[in-house]
Design an enzyme around this catalytic site. Structure first.
Site: not given
Ligand code: ZN
Length: 144
Positions: A68, A71
């Protein structure tokens, strides 16, 4: 013995830490790991669910995954916030790729998602990458 309950993030043992040592080098009585490191600690799902129930200091969890992008962008910000919040909140990371059950357990719909636990229950959650200052503001609200 008086003190604040903290679950060791390495061995999941419950420790009691005197309030005036929360910003100090308090160590787990079982495994010797630091209890208040000022750095985000990667936890497994079992340790997370115990700490979320038991901890008497706000626990801020970053649900993330290596694939991600947002993230990974937030990672260093989360680290900065952890250092500044040392002694008032503990910041941990749960890798949802390693622990896919976490998504269902905590109703995670997208990552990154931050959940703040205090007093044995969820107080606040927010999805999307945040800068360090916003993570600190989030943590301050969890502790109220
Ligand atoms: Zn330990």
């Amino acid at each position: 013995m008086a003190g604040v309950k903290l679950v060791c993030l390495e061995c999941a043992q419950t420790n009691r830490v005197p309030k005036d040592r929360l910003n100090d080098a308090a160590k787990c009585g079982t495994c010797g790991a630091p209890l208040v490191s000022g750095k985000p600690v990667e936890v497994d799902l079992a340790t997370l669910s115990k700490a979320a129930r038991v901890d008497e200091v706000p626990l801020i969890v970053d649900f993330w995954a290596p694939w991600c992008g947002p993230c990974r962008m937030m990672g260093p910000e989360f680290g900065k916030a952890a250092a500044r919040l040392k002694g008032s909140a503990r910041l941990v990371k749960l890798n949802t790729q390693d622990f896919p059950d976490a998504g269902q357990r905590y109703g995670i719909r997208g990552i990154p998602t931050l959940i703040g636990f205090s007093g044995g229950r969820e107080r606040k959650r927010q999805s999307g990458a945040m800068p360090a200052a916003q993570i600190e503001a989030f943590a301050a609200q969890v502790g109220k």
